[in-house]
Structure formats: C-alpha cells, structure tokens
Scaffold this motif. Structure first.
Motif, PDB file in Angstrom:
ATOM      1  N   GLY A  19      15.926 164.999 -45.965  1.00 16.76           N
ATOM      2  CA  GLY A  19      14.573 164.932 -46.514  1.00 16.76           C
ATOM      3  C   GLY A  19      13.840 166.254 -46.351  1.00 16.76           C
ATOM      4  O   GLY A  19      13.101 166.687 -47.244  1.00 16.76           O
ATOM      5  N   SER A  20      14.050 166.920 -45.222  1.00 16.18           N
ATOM      6  CA  SER A  20      13.342 168.189 -44.993  1.00 16.18           C
ATOM      7  C   SER A  20      13.843 169.280 -45.941  1.00 16.18           C
ATOM      8  O   SER A  20      13.062 170.106 -46.411  1.00 16.18           O
ATOM      9  N   LEU A  23      12.166 168.547 -49.290  1.00 11.63           N
ATOM     10  CA  LEU A  23      10.754 168.946 -49.306  1.00 11.63           C
ATOM     11  C   LEU A  23      10.600 170.464 -49.360  1.00 11.63           C
ATOM     12  O   LEU A  23       9.749 170.985 -50.077  1.00 11.63           O
ATOM     13  N   ALA A  47      11.322 157.116 -49.583  1.00 12.90           N
ATOM     14  CA  ALA A  47      11.487 158.527 -49.940  1.00 12.90           C
ATOM     15  C   ALA A  47      10.694 158.858 -51.199  1.00 12.90           C
ATOM     16  O   ALA A  47      10.104 159.932 -51.323  1.00 12.90           O
ATOM     17  N   VAL A  52       9.406 162.767 -51.237  1.00 12.11           N
ATOM     18  CA  VAL A  52      10.522 163.583 -50.761  1.00 12.11           C
ATOM     19  C   VAL A  52      11.539 163.797 -51.889  1.00 12.11           C
ATOM     20  O   VAL A  52      12.146 164.856 -51.999  1.00 12.11           O
ATOM     21  N   ASP A 143       8.441 169.918 -44.738  1.00 16.78           N
ATOM     22  CA  ASP A 143       8.903 171.029 -45.591  1.00 16.78           C
ATOM     23  C   ASP A 143       9.093 172.332 -44.807  1.00 16.78           C
ATOM     24  O   ASP A 143       9.642 173.291 -45.318  1.00 16.78           O
TER      25      ASP A 143
END
Ligand code: S3P
Length: 743
Positions: A19-20, A23, A47, A52, A143
């Motif tokens: 997810g990071s 982002l 999500a 995301v 992010d």
C-alpha cells in the motif's frame, strides 16, 4: 506531478508495504494506474476507500491478461506465500511486464522462482525495501514510508537490464535510495541487523509476559522496555516466514549472540566490572555512531559524500570571551599514552573532533576501555605497554594524519599485524617519512603505491633503537620514532632540523617516562612503563588563531580567548601577527599539567605585510591558512618561504589558499616553498565569490574569517571536515559576530 516511470502497478498483497508503494507512486505521479490484489474482499474495499488503489480485485489470475509491456507487478505478501503468486504468474503473465517483490529474504524467493520456472526469469528483479513499521495492514500505508530509506535489489546475472532499470526508477520515484547486493550477502546482513533483533525482542517480551511471576510486570515497564521491544508488535506471520526462510543465516547470528550473552553473564557472575565496561563502552560508541549515521551527520568512510557549504555574509566585527575546543595534538597523545599506561588516566578538555575520535576509536578497537567523551572528559583504563589486542579489522583513521603517523610508530613494536587506512585526503599523504625510520628500527611495514596509505604493519618484529636525524621539521615523524622507541632495545634519539611541537616529550614525562632533551635531540630508552595520570588539555592555539585573525582584521573587534595553550613550539602565529602589527596581549600566564597556558586578548589594529622569519614556520605550521587572510588585509606584501610542508597537509595549502585568495581579488603568487601575498591595506575590502576548501578544515575556516573584510558573500565549498578539529566553529563564529550560515 512527476514523470511517469512505469505503466500500471499491480500490487499483490495490499498491506503496509504494498500500500505504501502504491501511495508513494501515486503521489509522485510515477505510474498510470494502481491495481490491488487482496485475498479478502474487505481489504479491497478498504484499499479503495483509503485511495490506496484505483481498482482492487481478489482474483490475480483474472486480472493478469489486462497487463501490458511496461507494467510492474509488486509482490508484497509474506515470504513463504511468494511461491504461490509465482505459480499464478507462470500461467498468465503477459510478456514485457516486470515482476519485483518486497520479501525480507531473497535466497528463498530465488529458490521459489527456480522451482516454479525452472530458473529465475529475466523479468524478475528481487528486491527488499528496508523500511517498515510495527504496524501492519493497508490502514497503516503511508506515501512517505520509503522516502530517504534504502531499497536493496538483488538482481541476478540474467536479470534483464530494461526490467532492472524500470524497478530502480520506480523506487527512486518514492524518494528512496536504491542499492544492489548479491542475494547471499543480503540474507546474511539482514539476519544480523534485522532478523536477530526480532528474535530477541519477541523472545524477551514472551519471557516477561508468559514466564514472569509478577503479572503486573508491564505496569512498571518504562522507556527502556518500550524502546527495546517495539518490534515485538510486528506481524507474526511475516516474521514466522522470515525465520523459516532465512534459517541458516539466522541460526549463525543467534549462535554468535549467545556466545556474547554468555560472556556478559560470566562477567556479571564474577563481578568483573572492567569486562562489562569494555562491552558497554564499545557498544555505546557503535550505537552513537549509528545514531549519527541515521541523522546523516556521520563520521563514516564516505564522509566526503555529505556536503556542507558555508555561506559567509560580508562585513562585521568580532567581540566577546570564548573558549575554543581542546588541543588536537594533545588530545591524540592523551589517548595513546593513557592506553599504554598502567592504571587510569583522566583527561579534561579533550577535543571531541573527528580526528581525535578516530584515535580514540582505534584504541577501543584494540581492546582499551575508554569512557566518554562527555563534555571533554575521558577516562582511559590503561592496559600497559604490552596490553593492546589485535583489532578485528583495519583501523580507519579518517582525515587524521597525526593518528596514522603516530600509530605507525606505536604499533610497529606490537606482536600483532595491523592495517591503517584513511579517507580520500589521508590516502594521498606521504607515509614514507615514517615507514623509513621505522624500517631502520627493524619494523616491517608495507605502504600503498608511492608510499601512500594504507599501511600494513607486521607484528612480532624486534625493534632496535636508532639515532634519527629528521629530514624535515615534523613533530609527527619525531613522535612516531619516539613512540616506536618505547618498544625498542636500547636508546632511541631524534634530532630535528628546527624545533617542532614537543607535546609527546612533555606528555611522556607527565606519565613518568624519562625523556632526555639536549638541544635538537630527544632521547628515550625502550622497555619502560607509563603510569596513568591526569591531563588537562588546554584550548587549541590552532583553533584560537582563526579568532585572533578575525579580531586583528576587523575594525572595532576585541576578543578574549580563554585557557589557550601557548607552548613555545606552537606560538608562531602570535609572533607573526605581532610582527605584522597586531594588538595581542597574553593575560594570566600559567602552567597547567606541564604545558604553558594563557588567556589571549586581541584587538583590531592596522596590519602591515612582512617577510615571515623562516624559523617561525614550524611553530605556526597549521596556522598559515589563517595568517594568509591576515596578510590579505595588511598594507603591502607578505612573503613566506621555507614552508614546502604546507603542500602535503590535508590539502596543498599553498595552492588552495592562492586559488581562493585570487577569487576574492587578492594578488597571491604561490612559490615552491611559500607564497607572496599583496595585501589590500587598511580600510580596503576585497570581493566575494565561491571558493573551494577542498575538504580541508583549515582552508574552510580561513575563508569564513575572510568574510569580515569582504564586500560580498563568500560561499565556501566542502566544509564537512571542519568537524575534524573544530566541531563547534560555526556556532562560536556566530556568537562572536561572524555572519556564517551552514547549509
Ligand atoms: C602535528 C604535527 C604537525 C601538524 C599537525 C599535528 C602533531 O604535522 O601539522 O596538524 O600533532 O604532531 P607535521 O609533523 O607533519 O608537521
């Protein structure tokens, strides 16, 4: 918006790691679309809600046909689940798509690929982002998780260059630094620095939670427990997988740690405080070093990589009382002799600059317990002349010529081999000047090409005393030979062509070691012992000189420099400035621990150019860059001769200063052994501009002082090494009136 680096990003496993990345790439505008794949529908919804991903699905096989060349699949599932993802990719991955992963163990990912495809495919770029958190799940995604973090890629020989480039650019778009490493090395390093700490944290918390008799134990646990065990909150599945996937390397790390823990246990059981101090001080030094590395203020082998620029605004004057840091030469020697002494040596006023710290670290690496430095106080638990131990690896001495040359002498008579290395500047400096006399004494020393570092010193050689006539006036060479003389049979003498700093001779006497002095000759007899003592290191006259010159050139200035060492072998700058007309008063002269000390008051007075007496050169050898600034402000010409040694300091100081002075519009003619400077004269100012200190601390500080008489800003490049001798220079400069900005 940034530039698009990849096509679509397909994230398999939308948790913290996947997810990071999604982002970060979205924030940077580095990909066209993010598609998420999760096992559970709920994760997909979450999500999407969190923004995301742009789309999310539960069926990897169904989405694969939609991918196109230039797209990237990022596998962010627990390590042992990577193989199943590979199986799905084998069935449906279109050509031209790049696959990478974020698993913490690479050997296991490579093995899974070999199993699934019969070899590692060229489109697979194994990788590992060194970033994370004890939090997990898509809601923890950020992010900026990778910004300023490292990404290790472990490409194989057949990895496609286009695929590799795509993954490098993808990670760079997140603000991360991308490194590459062989698979095996990655797994070994991570076993030690990441996997072992997790084993210990989980194990410790479990011990306390499960086995402790007092169930209230966590109520009383404070910061130490919290800091030490944070990582025991990490995802258990992920860490179970890592332990199983990197089994062999982790077992080796655990075994090593168990041995160390047993030795700590033994020391506690035996009441062996000395042993505990050894482990704790070494560990503290290593941890402090790491903290600095994290803050990017590091003293590391690639210190040159960090850039410090001084921006000095023109004009101003200096005033006030100040104490500059401790003498560098004495600080080095206090550690060396304190380590070789029997008993404890307490040092006050120690210079906490990188050069002296390099010496301190070298002795820690040779098994000496050294407490501090804390506010200039160091306590050395001497091991006796024969008590040093072989260091675990080469001794890295950074920028410090004094460390390398003096250590060469002191180590030539030990019974172990040792290698001395240094930074880029030190690696260019001449070492034959010490290797040759040491060889005459029976030492075996190898140098790099042209007598430059590294130095390899062989242990177990029997040294014999010599009577050595120094070819140049060098306190480092004299000290090197005398320190080797401590281990030599019979008498060792040095004869110097001109007086040079005599701190070694004075300090040896302070440790109860007899040194006879007879004019230019110093003699000692090998085989004696040193007794631990107390040392009060005065402020360094070399550092004080920058403020002496600052006051001498700027109208209205008046500074008082406190507790400065004014040893007659070091006071050339005072004589030379006085000859030029400077107003310098020595107040409250006294003797401290065998060294003369005074407070120095300097007020502005017009300066005139002079011919510098050659006998003053060795007595002011480190002060010339600052003295050249005084000459640039003086009325008329200043001529320096007999100073060829300046060409082999941390930089070629004659050339570096001449280049900088000319940029400021001052006439400066370098000669083989000196310089001719045409001063601007009273009331005149010179220009500004950008000058290069070449990473030489004293050049950097000299041009900062020059700004007091400039009409425009002076930008000084490559100033990080000011930390070698004067770590708080900018702060003190600001307090006394210089307009110096550090960027
Ligand atoms: C030093 C001696 C001098 C000096 C250096 C420190 C010492 O070097 O420049 O900064 O502590 O012995 P040389 O011996 O090369 O002149």
């Amino acid at each position: 918006m940034g530039t698009v680096k990849i096509g679509r990003l397909l994230v398999v496993g939308i948790g913290l790691i996947g997810g990071s990345l999604a982002l970060a790439l979205k924030a940077a505008g580095a990909c066209r679309e993010v598609i998420g794949v999760a096992r559970r529908q709920r994760t997909c919804e979450q999500a999407l809600e969190l923004g995301v991903v742009d789309r999310a699905v539960t069926d990897l096989g169904a989405i694969l046909p939609q991918l196109e060349p230039g797209d990237v699949v990022f596998i962010a599932v627990p390590t042992l689940a990577v193989e199943q993802v590979f199986v799905a990719l084998r069935e449906g991955l279109p050509a031209g798509v790049t696959v990478t992963d974020g698993a913490s163990v690479k050997g296991n990912v490579v093995a899974a690929a070999e199993k699934v495809w019969g070899g590692v495919p060229e489109f697979l770029v194994p990788g590992h982002p060194i970033a994370g958190s004890e939090k997990s799940g898509v809601s923890a995604a950020r992010d900026d998780l990778y910004a300023a973090h490292r990404i290790i890629l472990t490409p194989l020989e057949n990895t496609g260059s286009e695929h590799l480039r795509r993954i490098v650019e993808m990670w760079q778009a997140t603000g991360a630094e991308v490194l590459s490493m062989p698979v095996r090395e990655h797994d070994e390093v991570l076993a030690a620095t990441s996997h072992l700490p997790h084993v210990i944290a989980y194990g410790l918390v479990d011990t306390l939670a499960h086995d402790a008799e007092n169930e209230n134990i966590f109520r009383y646990a404070a910061g130490g427990f919290r800091d030490f065990t944070r990582i025991a909150s990490s995802d258990p599945v992920m860490w179970r997988d890592i332990m199983l996937a990197n089994r062999e390397a982790i077992l080796r790390a655990i075994d090593l740690y168990s041995t160390n823990l047993a030795s700590l246990r033994g020391a506690i059981a035996a009441g062996d405080g000395e042993h505990l101090m050894g482990i704790f001080t070494r560990a503290k030094a290593a941890r402090d070093h790491f903290t600095k590395m994290l803050a990017r203020r590091a003293y590391t082998e690639n210190m040159q990589a960090q850039e410090v620029t001084y921006i000095a605004q023109p004009g101003g004057k200096v005033s006030g009382k100040l104490r500059v840091p401790g003498d560098k030469s004495m600080s080095h020697r206090s550690i060396m002799l304190g380590s070789l002494a029997d008993g404890i040596t307490e040092v006050e006023g120690f210079l906490e600059g990188e050069d002296a710290l390099a010496t301190l670290q070298a002795f820690r690496d040779m098994g000496v317990v050294i407490e501090g430095p804390v506010d200039g106080r160091v306590v050395i638990h001497g091991v006796g002349p024969r008590g040093l131990k072989a260091p675990p690896g080469p001794l890295y001495l950074g920028n410090s010529g004094t460390s390398m040359r003096l250590l060469a002498g002191l180590l030539a008579g030990q019974d172990f081999d040792v290698t001395l290395t240094g930074d880029e500047s030190l690696s260019k400096r001449p070492m034959n000047r010490v290797a040759e006399p040491l060889r005459q004494m029976g030492a075996e020393i190898e140098t790099g090409p042209e007598g430059r570092p590294p130095l390899l010193i062989k242990g177990g050689r029997k040294l014999r005393g010599i009577d050595y006539r120094l070819p140049m006036a060098s306190a480092q060479v004299k000290s090197c030979v005398l320190l080797a003389g401590l281990y030599a049979e019979g008498e060792t003498s040095t004869v110097e062509p001109a007086p040079t700093r005599d701190h070694t001779e004075r300090m040896l006497a302070g440790f109860g070691y007899q040194v006879q002095r007879d004019g230019a000759r110093a003699t000692l007899r090998g085989g004696g012992g040193l007794t631990g003592t107390k040392i009060d290191v005065p402020a360094d006259i070399s550092s004080a000189t920058f403020f002496m010159v600052a006051a001498a050139i700027s109208p209205g200035s008046d500074v008082l420099l406190e507790h400065v060492g004014i040893n007659p072998t070091r006071d050339g700058a005072i004589h030379i400035l006085r000859l030029m007309g400077a107003d310098i008063e020595l107040l409250n002269p006294r003797e401290v621990g065998g060294e003369p000390v005074a407070d120095i008051r300097v007020r502005y007075a017009p300066l005139k150019g002079i011919r510098i007496p050659e006998e003053q050169v060795p007595l002011a050898i480190d002060e010339f860059p600052a003295l050249f600034i005084a000459a640039a402000c003086a009325e008329g010409e200043t001529v320096l001769t007999g100073a060829e040694e300046l060409r082999v300091k941390e930089s070629d100081r004659i050339q570096a200063m001449a280049d900088g002075l000319r940029i400021l519009g001052i006439g400066a003619e370098p000669t083989a052994d000196g310089i001719v400077i045409r001063g601007a004269g009273e009331g005149a100012v010179f220009g500004g501009g950008t000058v290069d200190s070449l990473g030489d601390h004293r050049i950097a500080m000299s041009f900062a002082v020059a700004s007091l008489r400039a009409s425009d800003t002076i930008r000084i490049l490559h100033c990080a090494n000011v930390a070698t001798s004067f770590p708080n220079f900018a702060e003190l400069a600001g307090k006394t009136g210089l307009r110096l900005q550090v960027v």
